[in-house]
Structure formats: C-alpha cells, structure tokens
Motif scaffolding. Structure first.
Motif, PDB file in Angstrom:
ATOM      1  N   PRO A 308     -38.351  -3.770  21.404  1.00 49.79           N
ATOM      2  CA  PRO A 308     -38.066  -2.547  22.185  1.00 49.79           C
ATOM      3  C   PRO A 308     -39.282  -1.660  22.427  1.00 49.79           C
ATOM      4  CG  PRO A 308     -36.361  -2.897  20.532  1.00 49.79           C
ATOM      5  CD  PRO A 308     -37.447  -3.890  20.245  1.00 49.79           C
ATOM      6  N   LEU A 309     -40.355  -1.859  21.670  1.00 52.74           N
ATOM      7  CA  LEU A 309     -41.544  -1.032  21.867  1.00 52.74           C
ATOM      8  C   LEU A 309     -42.416  -1.525  23.016  1.00 52.74           C
ATOM      9  CD1 LEU A 309     -42.636  -0.484  18.144  1.00 52.74           C
ATOM     10  CD2 LEU A 309     -41.241   1.008  19.583  1.00 52.74           C
ATOM     11  N   HIS A 310     -42.057  -2.677  23.598  1.00 57.33           N
ATOM     12  CA  HIS A 310     -42.868  -3.200  24.700  1.00 57.33           C
ATOM     13  C   HIS A 310     -42.923  -2.193  25.840  1.00 57.33           C
ATOM     14  CE1 HIS A 310     -44.704  -5.940  27.521  1.00 57.33           C
ATOM     15  NE2 HIS A 310     -43.742  -5.628  28.388  1.00 57.33           N
ATOM     16  N   HIS A 311     -44.108  -2.072  26.398  1.00 56.91           N
ATOM     17  CA  HIS A 311     -44.334  -1.093  27.464  1.00 56.91           C
ATOM     18  C   HIS A 311     -45.387  -1.653  28.402  1.00 56.91           C
ATOM     19  CE1 HIS A 311     -44.616   2.809  29.392  1.00 56.91           C
ATOM     20  NE2 HIS A 311     -45.915   2.841  29.170  1.00 56.91           N
ATOM     21  N   ARG A 312     -45.237  -1.364  29.694  1.00 51.83           N
ATOM     22  CA  ARG A 312     -46.165  -1.915  30.677  1.00 51.83           C
ATOM     23  C   ARG A 312     -46.949  -0.795  31.343  1.00 51.83           C
ATOM     24  NH1 ARG A 312     -47.830  -6.938  30.961  1.00 51.83           N
ATOM     25  NH2 ARG A 312     -45.665  -7.653  30.783  1.00 51.83           N
ATOM     26  N   ALA A 313     -48.263  -0.929  31.309  1.00 52.64           N
ATOM     27  CA  ALA A 313     -49.170  -0.061  32.064  1.00 52.64           C
ATOM     28  C   ALA A 313     -50.180  -0.987  32.718  1.00 52.64           C
ATOM     29  CB  ALA A 313     -49.861   0.946  31.153  1.00 52.64           C
ATOM     30  N   PRO A 314     -50.128  -1.166  34.027  1.00 56.89           N
ATOM     31  CA  PRO A 314     -50.910  -2.226  34.679  1.00 56.89           C
ATOM     32  C   PRO A 314     -52.402  -2.208  34.374  1.00 56.89           C
ATOM     33  CG  PRO A 314     -49.292  -1.347  36.194  1.00 56.89           C
ATOM     34  CD  PRO A 314     -49.236  -0.477  34.976  1.00 56.89           C
ATOM     35  N   TYR A 315     -52.970  -1.038  34.108  1.00 63.91           N
ATOM     36  CA  TYR A 315     -54.409  -1.023  33.841  1.00 63.91           C
ATOM     37  C   TYR A 315     -54.740  -1.462  32.415  1.00 63.91           C
ATOM     38  CZ  TYR A 315     -54.156   3.395  31.184  1.00 63.91           C
ATOM     39  OH  TYR A 315     -53.892   4.368  30.247  1.00 63.91           O
ATOM     40  N   LEU A 316     -53.711  -1.615  31.575  1.00 60.14           N
ATOM     41  CA  LEU A 316     -53.934  -2.030  30.190  1.00 60.14           C
ATOM     42  C   LEU A 316     -53.375  -3.419  29.889  1.00 60.14           C
ATOM     43  CD1 LEU A 316     -53.102   1.325  28.351  1.00 60.14           C
ATOM     44  CD2 LEU A 316     -55.365   0.320  28.701  1.00 60.14           C
ATOM     45  N   ALA A 318     -51.659  -5.812  32.433  1.00 61.82           N
ATOM     46  CA  ALA A 318     -51.108  -6.353  33.675  1.00 61.82           C
ATOM     47  C   ALA A 318     -50.482  -7.729  33.422  1.00 61.82           C
ATOM     48  CB  ALA A 318     -52.204  -6.469  34.735  1.00 61.82           C
ATOM     49  N   HIS A 319     -49.442  -8.037  34.196  1.00 62.19           N
ATOM     50  CA  HIS A 319     -48.724  -9.302  34.011  1.00 62.19           C
ATOM     51  C   HIS A 319     -49.664 -10.486  34.085  1.00 62.19           C
ATOM     52  CE1 HIS A 319     -44.526  -8.031  33.834  1.00 62.19           C
ATOM     53  NE2 HIS A 319     -44.758  -7.172  34.815  1.00 62.19           N
ATOM     54  N   ASP A 320     -50.529 -10.517  35.099  1.00 58.40           N
ATOM     55  CA  ASP A 320     -51.368 -11.694  35.259  1.00 58.40           C
ATOM     56  C   ASP A 320     -52.396 -11.817  34.140  1.00 58.40           C
ATOM     57  OD1 ASP A 320     -52.460  -9.359  36.460  1.00 58.40           O
ATOM     58  OD2 ASP A 320     -53.936 -10.575  37.520  1.00 58.40           O
ATOM     59  N   ASP A 321     -52.864 -10.668  33.607  1.00 55.53           N
ATOM     60  CA  ASP A 321     -53.768 -10.733  32.463  1.00 55.53           C
ATOM     61  C   ASP A 321     -53.058 -11.328  31.250  1.00 55.53           C
ATOM     62  OD1 ASP A 321     -55.980  -9.729  33.731  1.00 55.53           O
ATOM     63  OD2 ASP A 321     -55.801  -7.694  32.920  1.00 55.53           O
ATOM     64  N   THR A 322     -51.828 -10.872  31.023  1.00 54.01           N
ATOM     65  CA  THR A 322     -51.072 -11.384  29.882  1.00 54.01           C
ATOM     66  C   THR A 322     -50.780 -12.864  30.053  1.00 54.01           C
ATOM     67  OG1 THR A 322     -50.042  -9.209  29.578  1.00 54.01           O
ATOM     68  CG2 THR A 322     -48.984 -11.071  28.505  1.00 54.01           C
ATOM     69  N   GLU A 323     -50.406 -13.276  31.261  1.00 52.47           N
ATOM     70  CA  GLU A 323     -50.129 -14.687  31.517  1.00 52.47           C
ATOM     71  C   GLU A 323     -51.376 -15.537  31.377  1.00 52.47           C
ATOM     72  OE1 GLU A 323     -48.399 -14.644  35.358  1.00 52.47           O
ATOM     73  OE2 GLU A 323     -46.479 -13.786  34.684  1.00 52.47           O
ATOM     74  N   ALA A 324     -52.542 -14.933  31.626  1.00 50.16           N
ATOM     75  CA  ALA A 324     -53.808 -15.660  31.492  1.00 50.16           C
ATOM     76  C   ALA A 324     -54.277 -15.756  30.049  1.00 50.16           C
ATOM     77  CB  ALA A 324     -54.875 -14.990  32.349  1.00 50.16           C
ATOM     78  N   GLY A 325     -53.570 -15.076  29.128  1.00 50.44           N
ATOM     79  CA  GLY A 325     -53.896 -15.220  27.721  1.00 50.44           C
ATOM     80  C   GLY A 325     -54.484 -14.017  27.040  1.00 50.44           C
ATOM     81  N   LEU A 326     -54.637 -12.901  27.760  1.00 52.49           N
ATOM     82  CA  LEU A 326     -55.142 -11.703  27.099  1.00 52.49           C
ATOM     83  C   LEU A 326     -54.007 -11.080  26.277  1.00 52.49           C
ATOM     84  CD1 LEU A 326     -57.299  -9.915  29.836  1.00 52.49           C
ATOM     85  CD2 LEU A 326     -58.029 -11.467  28.025  1.00 52.49           C
ATOM     86  N   PRO A 327     -54.244 -10.823  24.988  1.00 54.36           N
ATOM     87  CA  PRO A 327     -53.179 -10.255  24.152  1.00 54.36           C
ATOM     88  C   PRO A 327     -52.694  -8.905  24.674  1.00 54.36           C
ATOM     89  CG  PRO A 327     -54.951 -11.111  22.784  1.00 54.36           C
ATOM     90  CD  PRO A 327     -55.448 -11.143  24.206  1.00 54.36           C
ATOM     91  N   ASP A 328     -51.390  -8.697  24.563  1.00 51.98           N
ATOM     92  CA  ASP A 328     -50.759  -7.436  24.977  1.00 51.98           C
ATOM     93  C   ASP A 328     -50.629  -6.559  23.737  1.00 51.98           C
ATOM     94  OD1 ASP A 328     -49.168  -5.371  25.829  1.00 51.98           O
ATOM     95  OD2 ASP A 328     -47.568  -6.639  26.632  1.00 51.98           O
TER      96      ASP A 328
END
Length: 465
Positions: A308-316, A318-328
């Motif tokens: 539930p703590l998951h939160h999205r801020a595109p500059y931190l 972004a979906h494609d960064d996460t899909e590319a393997g950058l840790p969220d």
C-alpha cells in the motif's frame, strides 16, 4: 570569500580533514567546560550562552568555517545533555557508538537521497540488505520478511496503523494503558477511531481486560502491544496477547522500539517470545542499539504487506525505468528525501556482529541490576521493581511527590544529573534509564549519593529555588 569546498568527490576528504580537527577540538573543549552531564543554570543560562556564541545569527559578512565551527560546536557541546556521561540517564537517549557516528559522517558527506536509485545506487542496495537482515531476525523462517527505515518509533507506529487501515478500513486500535503516546496520536492523524485502552495495573496489558474488550467491541481490531515501555521498560505478555488475537481474529502490532534489540542476546531474547507472531513490529536502534538518531525500523513478515505504500512520481520512478530494471525506492517511505540511515546500522552490525551486540546489551542490563541492588541495600531509598530491561525506578523513602520532583529539577539546574520521572503505583518516581555500557558501580553509587544528599537538603527546606 572564495567558493567553499564540497564534502564529496575526490577532493572532499582533504577539505573535511582540517574542519574535522576543528570540530573534534570544539567537542572536547565544550564537554570540558560543561563539567558534567548537562550545563548548570537551567534554560535561561543556556539560552544566554547560545545567543552570545551565535550572535548575530546571520551576519552581513561570514566569520569563516573554522571560527563558525569552533564557536558554535563548542557552545553546543558545553550546553548539551550528554548521554555519554554516566549521570545522564533520564530517557531512552543513547550515547552513540563512535563507529556509528563516524559512519554517519560518511553518509552526510556522500549525501545520498533514498528516494530514487540514481541518487543512491550503492546506498539503496545496502539499505535493502540491512533491512532484510533485520526483518529476518524478527521473523525467522519466513520466506520474505521486510523492513523499512524510519525516523524512529513514532513514525514506525504510524506506518503500522496506516498499513492496517489500508488492509481493513477504519480499524479499531486497542492498546494498553502502558502504550506509547504515539499510538493514540497516529490514530488521530489517520482519522481512525480513538483507541480503546486496556488497563495495565501491573505495568503490562491485562489479558482478561483485553479478552473482554475484543469480545465487546466490533472489529476489525488492531491490538498494539509493547515490548519495553518508556516508564518502566515492562514487556507485555506477547505470546498470550498473540493467542487472544488469533482467537478473536484481530491483528497484532508490537511496539518493540525499546526492547526489540534483546533479540541479539541469547540470555534475554526469551523475553520477546511471540514477537514473530505480530503483523508488524517497531524497532528503534537509537535506543538499545547505540545509534545516532535516527535509526527506526518497521518490520513485517512479508514484503507484500508494504504494497500500500507504493507511490508513483514520474521523475523518480517512471514506469519504463522500473521495467528496465531500476529499483523503485519511493514506496520505501512516506518521506521523499531521506538520509541513508542504514549505513551506520550496517557498519555497527558488521563491526560488532551478534556477539558484540549481545555483550553490550547484557552488560547494560547487568548494570541496571547493579543499580537495583544498590537501591535495595540503601536504607534511604525505595526500589519500584527489578528492571525488565535497563530502566530503574526509585525514590527517597517517605519523600513526598513534591520532594521527588524538586530533587530532580534541582539536579538538572545544578548540572549534576539527568534523571527522568515516572508516575506509577500512585506515586512519582525518579527514573534512571541506563544505556551507557561504560557506566561503573562507582558512577551508580555517586548518583545515588547525589539524590540522597539533595533529598535531605530539600526536606530541610534549604534547596535552591
């Protein structure tokens, strides 16, 4: 004035070295001028010294780094309540280990921000390894335990209630009368019903009253138990509370901010039986872990409970960064920018290991029991109870509450001792929270002599006002 040097990069250490020498000298000089556990003279005297040292607060022209550091650090050290002094024993305010403070310097110099991988590549890995290892200590045998770094027990307790709310809606919190004040505050902050309070007449949650409360009030329920109260260090009967929660279908959060590190001691970890049955656990290593503040932990038995703590801020993240393997990292806290507080914890764990931490914990608990023995043997002092962890309550025999309060404040005003206060058993007690592993029996006897001599003076009516 030339452009000031930075702390990071290959040139940073060379810039820091002379400044650190100034700081260390100032810390030494300030402590020497203080002559005790805290400055004498009370709030007005301390405020006057700080005003003089730092006036004006924002000068038109700077005084230079060495002068500013020497002046203000010396004043701060001279005016500090120093938990490294054996007579500074009021609160769960630990003297930090030198190695942990040194690690904190590295964290400040590198200044990673733990809200995105590209600001903290190595620090994010170190934090994940450290929190996973600590979660596994609390939840052994679970396949995917996890933990978050927090600013302390208060934030960890707030997160525990928040996660319960996200699972169940407006959950009804049930806590003991001995619970930390942050539980009720978190319920207020989160818009939850006011917590139901279960009596704790012996210092721990009454099991019969908890059963009755769970029976009479509709759920969903979140029971919050305490492993190490701030007043006495008492530990609730965790296993029995967990049994009642299972019977009634309630969830359990355990605030082990104080007592949690007992897990590292083979001698004392049995006091925490049942801890691993909680849906969340608060741990605070800037208490019985000797870390500089802050070093809080919220642990859960499965990492999905943190979803539930998951939160999205595109500059931190972004979906494609996460899909590319950058840790969220953004879902690892409600804060955005935050320090790499895991570094000092990781350094301490590496340097001391389980046996080193156990030695510190066992020695400090032994010291608390030595103090209890001295009080028991003293004809002019009463002991409240044997210490559960490292908190010892005592009071002058036949003294009034007014005398006890006056003795404490006079010791503060004289700069001779920092003792806490706790009101239990319908009386006011002096509280010694022993967290300094270097405290000696001589230190303890001297502390008790200060109390008894001053009590005699107060009762004669000669105490300074």
């Amino acid at each position: 004035m030339p452009t000031p040097p930075l702390a990071g990069g290959t040139e940073g250490p060379a810039a820091l070295r002379p400044l650190l020498d100034t700081v260390l000298t100032a810390l030494h000089d300030g402590a020497r001028r203080r002559h005790g556990p805290l400055p004498a003279g009370g709030p007005e005297t301390v405020a006057r010294h700080i005003h003089t040292a730092g006036h004006p607060a924002i000068p038109d022209h700077g005084t230079g780094p060495h002068h500013a550091l020497r002046t203000l650090v010396t004043a701060l050290a001279q005016g500090a309540a120093d938990p490294a002094h054996p007579h500074c024993a009021a609160h769960l305010h630990t003297p930090p280990l030198a190695l942990a403070a040194a690690a904190d310097l590295a964290a400040s110099a590198l200044n990673p921000s733990m809200d995105s991988w590209d600001q903290a590549p190595a620090a994010s890995v170190l934090e994940a390894r450290t929190t996973t290892a600590l979660a596994a200590e609390i939840y052994p045998g679970r396949p995917h335990p996890d933990a978050l770094i927090t600013t302390g027990g208060t934030e960890a307790n707030q997160l525990a209630l928040l996660l319960a709310r996200e699972r169940h809606g407006p959950v009804q919190t049930i806590s003991g009368a001995n619970a930390h004040h942050s539980i009720a505050r978190a319920a207020w902050l989160l818009g939850l019903p006011e917590p139901l309070t279960v009596p704790a007449p012996t210092g721990v949650m009454d099991l019969t009253a908890l059963h009755d409360t769970l029976t009479r009030h509709p759920g969903p329920h979140l029971v919050t138990a305490t492993a190490g109260t701030t007043d006495t260090g008492a530990i609730d009967p965790l296993e029995s509370i967990a049994d009642l929660c299972t019977t009634h279908g309630a969830e359990l959060h355990i605030d082990a901010a104080y007592g949690g590190p007992l897990l590292f001691s083979p001698t004392h970890r049995t006091a925490l039986h049942g801890l691993d049955r909680a849906h969340s656990v608060t741990l605070d290593l800037h208490k019985l872990g000797w870390q500089p503040a802050s070093a809080g932990i919220l642990a859960v038995p499965d990492h999905h409970l943190l979803d539930p703590l998951h939160h999205r801020a595109p500059y931190l993240n972004a979906h494609d960064d996460t899909e590319a393997g950058l840790p969220d990292l953004l879902g690892r806290s409600l804060r955005t920018t935050r320090r790499p507080d895991a570094l000092k914890i990781a350094v301490t764990l590496q340097a001391l290991g389980r046996t080193g931490l156990a030695d510190l914990i066992d020695h400090t608990i032994d010291t608390a029991n030595q103090l209890a023995d001295l009080i028991t043997q003293h004809p002019a002092l009463d002991l409240y109870a044997r210490p559960t962890i490292t908190t010892v309550l005592f009071r002058p025999t036949d003294a009034t509450d007014h005398t006890v309060a006056t003795v404490r404040r006079t010791l503060l005003d004289q700069g001779r001792a920092v003792l806490g206060r706790a009101h239990t058993d319908n009386r006011l007690w002096l509280k010694a929270t022993l967290l300094n592993p270097h405290t000696t029996p001589h230190d303890l006897r001297t502390l008790l002599d200060l109390v008894t001599h001053l009590t005699h003076t107060v009762q004669k009516g000669d105490a300074p006002r």
